[in-house]
Write a protein that holds these residues in place. Structure first.
Motif, PDB file in Angstrom:
ATOM      1  N   LEU A 144       0.803  -1.222   0.000  1.00 29.85           N
ATOM      2  CA  LEU A 144       0.000   0.000   0.000  1.00 29.85           C
ATOM      3  C   LEU A 144       0.837   1.273   0.000  1.00 29.85           C
ATOM      4  CD1 LEU A 144      -2.783  -1.039   2.539  1.00 29.85           C
ATOM      5  CD2 LEU A 144      -2.863  -1.106   0.046  1.00 29.85           C
ATOM      6  N   VAL A 145       2.141   1.151   0.103  1.00 27.73           N
ATOM      7  CA  VAL A 145       3.038   2.308   0.042  1.00 27.73           C
ATOM      8  C   VAL A 145       3.907   2.170  -1.194  1.00 27.73           C
ATOM      9  CG1 VAL A 145       5.015   3.444   1.131  1.00 27.73           C
ATOM     10  CG2 VAL A 145       3.050   2.766   2.517  1.00 27.73           C
ATOM     11  N   ARG A 146       4.021   3.255  -1.953  1.00 33.15           N
ATOM     12  CA  ARG A 146       4.800   3.236  -3.195  1.00 33.15           C
ATOM     13  C   ARG A 146       5.815   4.371  -3.190  1.00 33.15           C
ATOM     14  NH1 ARG A 146       2.374   3.714  -9.417  1.00 33.15           N
ATOM     15  NH2 ARG A 146       4.252   2.914 -10.475  1.00 33.15           N
ATOM     16  N   ARG A 147       6.959   4.099  -3.753  1.00 34.30           N
ATOM     17  CA  ARG A 147       8.025   5.094  -3.806  1.00 34.30           C
ATOM     18  C   ARG A 147       7.867   5.990  -5.033  1.00 34.30           C
ATOM     19  NH1 ARG A 147      14.411   4.711  -2.530  1.00 34.30           N
ATOM     20  NH2 ARG A 147      15.153   6.297  -3.964  1.00 34.30           N
ATOM     21  N   LEU A 148       8.105   7.289  -4.825  1.00 31.60           N
ATOM     22  CA  LEU A 148       8.120   8.283  -5.902  1.00 31.60           C
ATOM     23  C   LEU A 148       9.492   8.936  -5.942  1.00 31.60           C
ATOM     24  CD1 LEU A 148       6.806  10.216  -8.027  1.00 31.60           C
ATOM     25  CD2 LEU A 148       6.157  11.672  -6.078  1.00 31.60           C
ATOM     26  N   ASP A 149      10.182   8.846  -7.089  1.00 28.81           N
ATOM     27  CA  ASP A 149      11.463   9.515  -7.302  1.00 28.81           C
ATOM     28  C   ASP A 149      11.269  10.699  -8.232  1.00 28.81           C
ATOM     29  OD1 ASP A 149      13.894   7.817  -6.201  1.00 28.81           O
ATOM     30  OD2 ASP A 149      12.433   6.389  -6.969  1.00 28.81           O
ATOM     31  N   LEU A 150      11.877  11.820  -7.890  1.00 32.51           N
ATOM     32  CA  LEU A 150      11.869  13.009  -8.740  1.00 32.51           C
ATOM     33  C   LEU A 150      13.310  13.370  -9.084  1.00 32.51           C
ATOM     34  CD1 LEU A 150       9.275  15.203  -6.794  1.00 32.51           C
ATOM     35  CD2 LEU A 150       8.835  13.715  -8.775  1.00 32.51           C
ATOM     36  N   GLU A 151      13.543  13.658 -10.356  1.00 36.72           N
ATOM     37  CA  GLU A 151      14.888  14.032 -10.804  1.00 36.72           C
ATOM     38  C   GLU A 151      14.805  15.261 -11.696  1.00 36.72           C
ATOM     39  OE1 GLU A 151      18.285  11.250 -12.287  1.00 36.72           O
ATOM     40  OE2 GLU A 151      17.245  11.959 -14.084  1.00 36.72           O
ATOM     41  N   LEU A 152      15.541  16.289 -11.325  1.00 39.16           N
ATOM     42  CA  LEU A 152      15.612  17.516 -12.106  1.00 39.16           C
ATOM     43  C   LEU A 152      17.022  17.671 -12.653  1.00 39.16           C
ATOM     44  CD1 LEU A 152      13.656  19.982  -9.773  1.00 39.16           C
ATOM     45  CD2 LEU A 152      12.779  18.698 -11.754  1.00 39.16           C
ATOM     46  N   THR A 153      17.104  17.982 -13.937  1.00 34.50           N
ATOM     47  CA  THR A 153      18.393  18.227 -14.580  1.00 34.50           C
ATOM     48  C   THR A 153      18.487  19.702 -14.954  1.00 34.50           C
ATOM     49  OG1 THR A 153      18.414  15.992 -15.505  1.00 34.50           O
ATOM     50  CG2 THR A 153      19.918  17.592 -16.481  1.00 34.50           C
ATOM     51  N   ALA A 154      19.454  20.390 -14.375  1.00 37.44           N
ATOM     52  CA  ALA A 154      19.630  21.825 -14.670  1.00 37.44           C
ATOM     53  C   ALA A 154      20.202  21.963 -16.076  1.00 37.44           C
ATOM     54  CB  ALA A 154      20.548  22.467 -13.645  1.00 37.44           C
ATOM     55  N   THR A 155      19.381  22.447 -16.988  1.00 37.62           N
ATOM     56  CA  THR A 155      19.802  22.615 -18.390  1.00 37.62           C
ATOM     57  C   THR A 155      20.033  24.066 -18.751  1.00 37.62           C
ATOM     58  OG1 THR A 155      17.475  22.638 -19.077  1.00 37.62           O
ATOM     59  CG2 THR A 155      18.604  20.517 -19.112  1.00 37.62           C
ATOM     60  N   GLU A 156      19.808  24.963 -17.801  1.00 35.13           N
ATOM     61  CA  GLU A 156      20.034  26.397 -18.047  1.00 35.13           C
ATOM     62  C   GLU A 156      20.400  27.049 -16.721  1.00 35.13           C
ATOM     63  OE1 GLU A 156      17.445  28.727 -20.812  1.00 35.13           O
ATOM     64  OE2 GLU A 156      16.962  29.837 -18.981  1.00 35.13           O
ATOM     65  N   GLY A 157      21.296  28.008 -16.755  1.00 32.38           N
ATOM     66  CA  GLY A 157      21.733  28.698 -15.539  1.00 32.38           C
ATOM     67  C   GLY A 157      22.886  27.955 -14.876  1.00 32.38           C
ATOM     68  N   ASP A 158      23.449  28.587 -13.868  1.00 28.75           N
ATOM     69  CA  ASP A 158      24.613  28.045 -13.178  1.00 28.75           C
ATOM     70  C   ASP A 158      24.159  27.266 -11.943  1.00 28.75           C
ATOM     71  OD1 ASP A 158      27.030  27.411 -12.119  1.00 28.75           O
ATOM     72  OD2 ASP A 158      27.737  29.488 -11.891  1.00 28.75           O
ATOM     73  N   TYR A 159      24.106  25.958 -12.066  1.00 29.23           N
ATOM     74  CA  TYR A 159      23.645  25.103 -10.966  1.00 29.23           C
ATOM     75  C   TYR A 159      24.623  25.123  -9.790  1.00 29.23           C
ATOM     76  CZ  TYR A 159      26.986  21.908 -13.154  1.00 29.23           C
ATOM     77  OH  TYR A 159      28.127  21.353 -13.703  1.00 29.23           O
ATOM     78  N   ARG A 160      25.852  25.551 -10.014  1.00 27.65           N
ATOM     79  CA  ARG A 160      26.833  25.592  -8.931  1.00 27.65           C
ATOM     80  C   ARG A 160      26.500  26.679  -7.909  1.00 27.65           C
ATOM     81  NH1 ARG A 160      31.883  25.877 -12.945  1.00 27.65           N
ATOM     82  NH2 ARG A 160      30.338  27.319 -13.859  1.00 27.65           N
ATOM     83  N   ARG A 161      25.605  27.614  -8.260  1.00 29.78           N
ATOM     84  CA  ARG A 161      25.224  28.674  -7.321  1.00 29.78           C
ATOM     85  C   ARG A 161      24.146  28.203  -6.337  1.00 29.78           C
ATOM     86  NH1 ARG A 161      22.722  32.794  -8.633  1.00 29.78           N
ATOM     87  NH2 ARG A 161      21.792  32.149 -10.613  1.00 29.78           N
ATOM     88  N   VAL A 162      23.615  26.988  -6.539  1.00 30.19           N
ATOM     89  CA  VAL A 162      22.533  26.494  -5.666  1.00 30.19           C
ATOM     90  C   VAL A 162      23.112  25.992  -4.342  1.00 30.19           C
ATOM     91  CG1 VAL A 162      20.716  24.773  -5.401  1.00 30.19           C
ATOM     92  CG2 VAL A 162      21.083  25.886  -7.632  1.00 30.19           C
ATOM     93  N   ARG A 163      22.623  26.564  -3.246  1.00 29.01           N
ATOM     94  CA  ARG A 163      23.051  26.116  -1.916  1.00 29.01           C
ATOM     95  C   ARG A 163      22.207  24.948  -1.437  1.00 29.01           C
ATOM     96  NH1 ARG A 163      22.175  30.368   2.677  1.00 29.01           N
ATOM     97  NH2 ARG A 163      23.751  31.494   1.464  1.00 29.01           N
ATOM     98  N   SER A 164      20.889  25.024  -1.625  1.00 38.86           N
ATOM     99  CA  SER A 164      19.973  23.960  -1.193  1.00 38.86           C
ATOM    100  C   SER A 164      18.671  24.054  -1.965  1.00 38.86           C
ATOM    101  CB  SER A 164      19.696  24.051   0.315  1.00 38.86           C
ATOM    102  OG  SER A 164      19.015  25.268   0.619  1.00 38.86           O
ATOM    103  N   ALA A 165      17.931  22.949  -1.965  1.00 36.11           N
ATOM    104  CA  ALA A 165      16.615  22.923  -2.617  1.00 36.11           C
ATOM    105  C   ALA A 165      15.738  21.909  -1.894  1.00 36.11           C
ATOM    106  CB  ALA A 165      16.749  22.558  -4.091  1.00 36.11           C
TER     107      ALA A 165
END
Length: 282
Positions: A144-165
């Motif tokens: 009755l419990v199912r896993r959900l995975d989410l994956e985001l790929t940064a294709t624009e902008g500088d992802y190295r500036r991200v501290r947390s999400a």
């Protein structure tokens, strides 16, 4: 004369013994419990997903009586009068409470519930118990419990500036009826993304979704300079078949970040379902 009398007495005794035996009912039984029936339950875990292990212990319930068991096959510890009963089997999991037929995910706040509860299983069926017999039933455990995975790929902008999400998903079920499978009591779950280069991944384990609610994903991003961005995505269409399977579901999208500090307008585009979930280890 004496011999004839002895023969007559012997004949009379034999006749009396025959008549007495004819009045005694043949009390032969198949079990030591002639007026009640026993129940032996075998748990079948074959419908579980690959990442959900077999619980070490689970609960059997018949006629309001519960028994904690382990292993594949168990004898219910109560003999039952003949009749119709409901056999319920369910696993007790971390961060999930079962009360009667209602399973509820533990709350972490007024709006949020635990984002990664254990894998809950349940089986419910009607059985018929016969006197002087042993019923052997198979409990096919439904996940009755199912896993959900989410994956985001940064294709624009500088992802190295991200501290947390962080990811907040609304419209998920905090309660489920283990008999009917109905999900209810909409709530939110929240979890932090893991970043590996330009990939941002997060996962949830959900008791389900509330079909009458909108499944909305809110992504909050904090940059190194303290700037923040909020992105809201509607995942209702992508998650409408969430209850149809037990294996993990993985959704991916493109993350468009601001190209310069101080700019706004971060978005997520091209959501799609990816074959196979569990994109990273727990």
């Amino acid at each position: 004369m004496k011999s004839k009398r002895h023969i007559l007495l012997a004949y009379t005794a034999l006749l009396a013994a025959i008549l007495f035996a004819s009045c005694v009912k043949d009390e032969l039984y198949d079990t030591p419990h002639p007026d009640r029936g026993a129940v032996v339950v075998t748990a079948d875990w074959s419908d579980r997903s690959s990442e959900a292990g077999v619980p070490q212990a689970y609960t059997l319930r018949i006629d309001g009586q519960e028994q904690e068991v382990s292993g594949e096959t168990n004898v219910f510890n109560r003999l039952l009068p003949p009749g119709k009963y409901t056999l319920t089997a369910y696993s007790r999991q971390d961060q999930i409470t079962v009360d009667g037929n209602t399973a509820s995910v533990n709350a972490t706040s007024a709006m949020h519930i635990e984002s990664t509860p254990g894998y809950l299983f349940a089986s419910v069926q009607d059985i018929g118990v016969l006197a002087d017999d042993t019923l052997r039933a198979t409990a096919r455990m439904k996940q009755l419990v199912r896993r959900l995975d989410l994956e985001l790929t940064a294709t624009e902008g500088d992802y190295r500036r991200v501290r947390s999400a962080t990811a907040t998903l609304s419209g998920v079920a905090s309660a489920a009826d283990i008999v009917t499978g109905e999900r209810s009591a909409a709530a939110q779950v929240i979890n932090a993304f893991r970043q590996d280069g330009n990939k941002f991944t997060v996962f949830f384990r959900l008791l389900g979704i509330v079909p009458t609610e909108t499944q909305t994903l809110t992504v909050d991003i904090t940059f190194n300079n303290g700037d923040t961005q909020r992105i809201v995505s509607d995942l209702t269409e992508a998650m409408k078949g969430f209850h149809s399977e037990a294996k993990p579901i993985k959704l991916s999208g493109n993350l468009l970040l601001p190209v310069e500090a101080g700019m706004t307008g971060a978005t997520i585009t091209d959501w799609c379902e990816v074959e196979g979930g569990s994109g990273y280890a727990n």
